[in-house]
Every structure is written in C-alpha cells, then in structure tokens.
Design a protein around this motif. Structure first.
Motif, mmCIF file in Angstrom:
data_model
loop_
_atom_site.group_PDB
_atom_site.id
_atom_site.type_symbol
_atom_site.label_atom_id
_atom_site.label_comp_id
_atom_site.label_asym_id
_atom_site.label_seq_id
_atom_site.Cartn_x
_atom_site.Cartn_y
_atom_site.Cartn_z
ATOM 1 N N ASP A 17 30.262 64.252 93.759
ATOM 2 C CA ASP A 17 29.548 63.124 93.434
ATOM 3 C C ASP A 17 28.406 63.851 92.879
ATOM 4 O OD1 ASP A 17 30.994 61.478 94.604
ATOM 5 O OD2 ASP A 17 29.760 60.908 96.344
ATOM 6 N N ILE A 18 27.956 65.076 93.164
ATOM 7 C CA ILE A 18 26.951 65.711 92.652
ATOM 8 C C ILE A 18 27.250 66.489 91.167
ATOM 9 C CG2 ILE A 18 24.971 68.024 92.905
ATOM 10 C CD1 ILE A 18 25.522 67.317 96.025
ATOM 11 N N GLY A 19 28.803 66.783 91.302
ATOM 12 C CA GLY A 19 29.028 67.561 90.179
ATOM 13 C C GLY A 19 29.006 66.219 88.940
ATOM 14 N N ASP A 20 29.487 65.230 89.228
ATOM 15 C CA ASP A 20 29.468 64.043 88.401
ATOM 16 C C ASP A 20 27.867 63.665 87.681
ATOM 17 O OD1 ASP A 20 32.275 63.647 88.778
ATOM 18 O OD2 ASP A 20 31.952 62.063 90.109
ATOM 19 N N LYS A 21 26.977 63.648 88.682
ATOM 20 C CA LYS A 21 25.602 63.425 88.399
ATOM 21 C C LYS A 21 25.206 64.635 87.556
ATOM 22 C CE LYS A 21 21.095 63.238 90.511
ATOM 23 N NZ LYS A 21 20.768 61.781 90.785
ATOM 24 N N LEU A 22 25.557 66.061 87.755
ATOM 25 C CA LEU A 22 25.307 66.924 86.646
ATOM 26 C C LEU A 22 25.694 66.817 85.409
ATOM 27 C CD1 LEU A 22 25.583 69.882 89.382
ATOM 28 C CD2 LEU A 22 23.293 69.102 87.763
ATOM 29 N N VAL A 28 26.768 74.212 93.562
ATOM 30 C CA VAL A 28 25.620 75.034 93.607
ATOM 31 C C VAL A 28 25.476 75.727 92.186
ATOM 32 C CG1 VAL A 28 24.013 76.672 94.661
ATOM 33 C CG2 VAL A 28 25.214 74.853 95.963
ATOM 34 N N THR A 29 26.607 76.589 92.086
ATOM 35 C CA THR A 29 26.732 77.380 90.753
ATOM 36 C C THR A 29 26.366 76.257 89.530
ATOM 37 O OG1 THR A 29 28.159 78.480 91.682
ATOM 38 C CG2 THR A 29 27.762 79.239 89.572
ATOM 39 N N PHE A 32 18.373 76.657 96.237
ATOM 40 C CA PHE A 32 19.881 76.857 96.313
ATOM 41 C C PHE A 32 20.619 78.190 97.112
ATOM 42 C CE2 PHE A 32 19.317 74.483 92.087
ATOM 43 C CZ PHE A 32 19.827 73.277 92.777
ATOM 44 N N ASP A 33 19.697 79.078 96.943
ATOM 45 C CA ASP A 33 20.182 80.359 97.936
ATOM 46 C C ASP A 33 20.422 79.643 99.335
ATOM 47 O OD1 ASP A 33 19.718 82.054 95.826
ATOM 48 O OD2 ASP A 33 17.900 82.721 96.769
ATOM 49 N N LYS A 34 19.499 78.765 99.743
ATOM 50 C CA LYS A 34 19.701 78.330 101.289
ATOM 51 C C LYS A 34 20.877 77.651 101.321
ATOM 52 C CE LYS A 34 16.359 80.254 103.120
ATOM 53 N NZ LYS A 34 16.494 81.268 104.018
ATOM 54 N N VAL A 35 21.191 76.684 100.366
ATOM 55 C CA VAL A 35 22.460 75.778 100.544
ATOM 56 C C VAL A 35 23.700 76.613 100.505
ATOM 57 C CG1 VAL A 35 23.753 73.950 99.243
ATOM 58 C CG2 VAL A 35 20.854 73.799 99.194
ATOM 59 N N GLN A 36 23.744 77.926 99.474
ATOM 60 C CA GLN A 36 24.848 78.758 99.555
ATOM 61 C C GLN A 36 25.063 79.478 100.911
ATOM 62 O OE1 GLN A 36 23.961 80.585 96.139
ATOM 63 N NE2 GLN A 36 25.897 80.668 95.601
ATOM 64 N N GLU A 37 23.635 79.714 101.622
ATOM 65 C CA GLU A 37 23.766 80.376 102.699
ATOM 66 C C GLU A 37 24.552 79.419 103.971
ATOM 67 O OE1 GLU A 37 19.910 81.968 103.914
ATOM 68 O OE2 GLU A 37 20.845 82.902 106.085
ATOM 69 N N ALA A 38 24.028 78.178 103.881
ATOM 70 C CA ALA A 38 24.562 77.149 104.907
ATOM 71 C C ALA A 38 25.849 77.225 104.576
ATOM 72 C CB ALA A 38 23.681 75.928 104.740
ATOM 73 N N GLY A 39 26.431 77.131 103.428
ATOM 74 C CA GLY A 39 27.868 77.145 103.153
ATOM 75 C C GLY A 39 28.664 78.175 103.829
#
Lengths: 217, 349
Positions: A203-208, A136-137, A21-28
C-alpha cells in the motif's frame, strides 16, 4: 511577515527522516532474526531478547515520528509536501507496528508449527521483510532521487505477490492436512498476520508511486 | 490633487485597481493558491515592487503608447481610460479573456477616430507584434527554463525538502521581479494616456527628482496596490487552485517566464543595448501578463508527455486579442461624443 528560515531546520529534518527510516529497517532486521529463532527453537532466551529489541526500536521510531511531525507542522515547508510526508510517515509507522505485533503474537500464543511447514513460514517471513525493506528504500528515494522510486516500487510489488503465493499455498496445505480445525485456524491466522506486513508495505509503495508522479519535475 | 483632476484621473485609477485585482494573480496566484506563500506576504511584496517598477521603469512602454495617439486633453484621456476600463469590465462579465493593454490601445484608437486623426500603422504593427510574440515567447522561455531546471535537478539529486525550500524562496524572489516587471510594463495602461496632460510639476525629494510622469505612475502604482490588497486574494486562489495544478518547480518556471517577457517589453536599457549592438530590439509595448502566463503554461504542456494542450484557451486568447481593442475603441468614440456634446467638456484641444 515570516520568511523561511535558511536551511538549518530543513537539514535537521532531513537527518531525522533518514534516522526514522533507519529505525524501520532495523525493526525489520530484528523481526527477521526473531522469526528465524522462533522457527528453530520456539520461545527461547534469544527470541525473548529480540522481542524486547523490536519493542525498543518501535518506540524509538515512534519518538522520532512524533518529533518529525511536530517539526513539520511548525516548519515553513510547502504545505502540500508537508501533508504528503506526514501521511507517508504515518503509514510507514504501521509497518513497525506490524513487526512488533507479529513477534508478540508468536511470543504470547506460541503456535506449534509442524516441521512440514517451518521452511514455508521462514520463507514467508523473509519475503515480507524483503517487501518492507524495498518499501523503505523506495521511500528514501522519494526524498533524494525520484527517478529511482519506480524501480523499488516494482520490487515491492514483486515480493508482495510472492508472499501472497506462499500464504495461499501453505494455507491450502494446512487446511488439507489432518490437523484439527482449531489448529488450522490458529496457524493460518499467523500466515495472515505475517502477510499483512507485506500488504501494508505494498500500500505504501502504491502511495509512493502517486506522490512521485505528483512531484516529478 | 484638486477634486477636478482626481475626477479625471479616476478612470485610470479604476483601471489600475482592476489591474492589481486581476494581474497580481498571474505572479503570486500559484504560490498563494497552493499556500506556498501567505497572501499577506505576497500582497506586500507585489505592492512594493509594482510601485517601484512603475516609477523607475514605467516610461518605456508608456512612451510607445503615447506614439499611438498623443491625447492632449484631460477629458479625452479620461474617456480613453474609461473606455478601456468599461471594456475590461464588460468582457470580464461575459467571461471573455481580456487584457488591459489591449483595452487601452482600443481606447486611444477610439480617440484618434473621433479626432479624425490617422493611427500610425507602424505603431499599431508594433503592438500587434508584441501581443502575438509575448505568449509565444513566454511559452518558449518556460519550456527552456523547465528543461534546464529538470536537467539540473536530476543531476544534483537534491533532497526534496531542500528543493521545496529553494522553490519557496525562488517564488518570493521571482514574484518580486514579476511585480516589478508588471509595474514597469503595465503602468502605461493605467496612466499612459494622462502623461501628455499631466499637470504635476517636477518634485524634488532629497536627491531624487520625480518627474511629472513618474508622479502619475506613483499614483497609478498605488491604485494597483489597492487592487492587490482589496481584491486579488480571491483571484489568486482561483488561479492557484482551480485552473492549473502545477508542481512547485513548474509554478516557479511559469512566473519567471512571464516576468522575463514583461521585463523584455519594458526595459529601455535592454532595448538601447540591443540597438547599440545593431540587434533588433523588442518594441517597448504594454503586453498582457495573463496571456504571457497562458503562453508559459502551454509551453510546459507542449514538452510534457501525456499533457494535452488546451487549444480552446489559445483560441480564446486570439478572440480576446481582436475583440478587446475593438470594443474599447467603439466605447471610446461614443464616449468622446457624449462628453463633448452632452457634457460640453473639451475633448478636443
């Protein structure tokens, strides 16, 4: 008879998921900065550097994702949780792919964005990055604090709808302008590309939300 | 064991087999059905602990069953157990809820009726109390345990992966306890009627002495284990996948609540401790693990907002509670008559 190993494996896996998740944030963050630079100066040395950086981070995230997937399939986790986590991580991976694809398309196609639309493009880029950031959060909260997931998912939905509004508004303005059709199509394809990042995050939020209800104790 | 003795015990062994086939699912059903624990692991743990529970702590509930009607001939004991087994089979065929505990009580009362002996109403009321109380107690326990678990989990905010790890280990530990309690409480159903007529002399195994009853319980425990290995996987998958979808923590709570109830109705030392401290002790009576599980699930349903309690299930429990002993008693009376008058077997002493 295979009894579950004591916590060593689980702790390692927890750390890797955090790192992912750090990496996904960094990519953002890199994506956000790259968009700022492009809108200020077009394709510049700084922008090229950030495009390379997004690719690197995306590859690092991919490596981590594969490692997590391998560990999870061999690890003695409860299968239902394993399947949920694997599909969650696969879907989050799409966001980093979108970041990479977006900066590359700016790098390759170099769309000419009229001064009248630059602020809107910048705002849209910020909004989609914010949507993904909240996603991500929310995903982190799914692992550590289920009761907080809902709050973050609400923010994901808010930012995503703001991004939609900007996309619609600016799209209409572009088509009402005197630009030729090719350029109108070209510019709106970039609006859509940016907006798709927010859509995927939503979509990911809905899944979560669903995963959280399933897990809520 | 002589073939004749084996033939007489066969009805009890059949009852033991069906107990293993059906009731092990109450303990490991959610764990195996949701693939949290593999069937091979569950079957091994369940078998070992059922046998330990039966041999070490089986005497309490068995003793109370003996008070209901001390069957003192092998053919009589055979028929009482067969009546119970047949009623379990018949009711299962018709899809009615059934408990071996209630069936065997019916079988014994049938023997009393056939002998023209009165059935002690004080003992019957103990059973009636236990059967009503056990699902209610399981419900209260599961609700309290769940509220406690939820409060703890919300406070400590443990990582989900670790929480699942603990839950899986908990399911194995609680499953072992549940199997022990099932063996301790329900072996009386399988072998209780044979205790009075047990032909085994005490057996010295190194420092351990196995009493005559304990040897019966060991054989009964093995029959339960055979039931677990040969037939329970299907039932476990049904319990774990088709009937209720519980979160892993809720599954753990349900098994723990059920195991505690079975344990409370089987523990002689706890009953002795309560009596010594002038507290009301629970009767040591075989209760139904299936009904305890249903009670535990309903308990969770009552404290979960938006969850609808299936009162039709509760009604089915009540119907089973009345119907099973009645059917078993009728079969027992008719069976005793047939054994005595058709096969000339000594049902009466």
């Amino acid at each position: 008879m295979k009894l579950p190993s004591l916590f060593g494996g689980t702790r390692g896996l927890e750390a890797q998921i955090d790192l992912y998740f750090d990496k996904v944030q960094e990519a953002g963050l890199v994506f956000g900065r790259a968009m700022e630079l492009y809108l200020e100066r077009g394709v510049s040395e700084g922008f090229e550097e950030l495009v390379r950086r997004v690719t690197e981070v995306e590859e690092e995230a991919d490596d981590l994702r594969r490692e997590i997937e391998t560990q999870m399939t061999t690890h003695t986790l409860i299968p239902e949780l394993r399947e949920d986590v694997l599909s969650l991580i696969e879907q989050v991976d799409e966001v980093t792919n979108h970041y990479e694809a977006a900066v590359y398309s700016f790098y390759i196609q170099q769309p000419v964005i009229d001064a009248a639309y630059r602020a809107d493009f910048a705002e849209l880029a910020r909004m989609v990055q914010q949507t993904a950031e909240e996603m991500v959060t929310a995903a982190r909260a799914f692992f550590r604090d289920l009761s907080a997931v809902r709050d973050h998912v609400k923010k994901v939905q808010f930012y995503e709808s703001e991004a939609d509004k900007i996309t619609t508004r600016v799209g209409r303005q572009i088509f009402e302008s005197d630009l030729d059709l090719a350029q109108k199509m070209h510019l709106t394809s970039f609006l859509d590309r940016l907006d798709s990042i927010a859509d995927t995050a939503e979509d990911i939020g809905d899944k979560l939300s669903i995963l959280t209800i399933k897990r809520m104790v | 064991m002589s073939p004749g003795l084996f033939a007489y015990l066969s009805s009890g062994l059949f009852l033991g087999w069906s107990l293993g086939a059906n009731d092990a699912a109450n303990i490991f059903g959610t764990a195996v059905g949701t693939r949290m624990v593999r069937f091979a692991t569950a079957a091994l743990i369940a078998s070992v602990f059922v046998i330990l529970g039966a041999v070490i702590s089986g005497a309490g509930a068995s003793h109370t069953l003996g008070k209901l009607g001390a069957i003192n001939t092998l053919p009589g004991a055979f028929m009482a157990a067969l009546a119970a087994a047949l009623s379990v089979y018949l009711m299962t065929q018709r899809g009615l809820p059934v408990s071996t505990s209630q069936a065997i009580v019916g079988g014994i009362i049938g023997w009393n009726l056939f002998m023209g002996r009165p059935t002690d109403p004080a003992v019957v009321s103990k059973f009636a109390f236990a059967w009503v109380a056990s699902p209610i107690m399981a419900g209260i326990m599961s609700a309290l345990l769940f509220l406690f678990a939820r409060a703890v989990l919300r406070r400590v905010k443990i990582h989900l992966l670790r929480q699942d790890h603990y839950t899986r280990m908990g399911l194995i530990l609680v499953g072992a306890f549940g199997a022990y309690s099932l063996g301790a409480n329900n072996i009386a159903n399988v072998m209780g009627v044979f205790v009075e007529v047990s032909p085994f002399p005490d057996l010295q195994l190194g420092p351990v002495v196995l009493s005559s009853a304990q040897q019966l319980f060991l054989i009964g425990g093995i029959a339960i284990a055979v039931g677990i290995y040969t037939y329970s996987e299907r039932v476990m998958l049904t319990v774990g996948q088709d009937i209720v979808r519980l979160t892993p923590v809720a599954a753990l709570v349900v098994v723990l609540a059920q195991s505690l109830v079975l344990f409370l109705f089987a523990s002689q030392s706890l009953a002795a401790w309560l009596v010594a401290h002038h507290l009301p002790a629970l009767p040591l009576v075989p209760v139904s693990s299936s009904q305890a599980v249903v009670g535990a699930v309903i308990g969770l349903g009552l404290i979960t907002p938006g969850e609808r309690v299936r009162w039709d299930v509760v009604r089915n429990i009540a119907v089973g509670w009345l119907l099973t002993p009645t059917v078993a008693a009728l079969i027992s009376v008719v069976g005793m008559f047939v054994l005595q008058n058709v096969f000339n077997l000594p049902v009466r002493p």
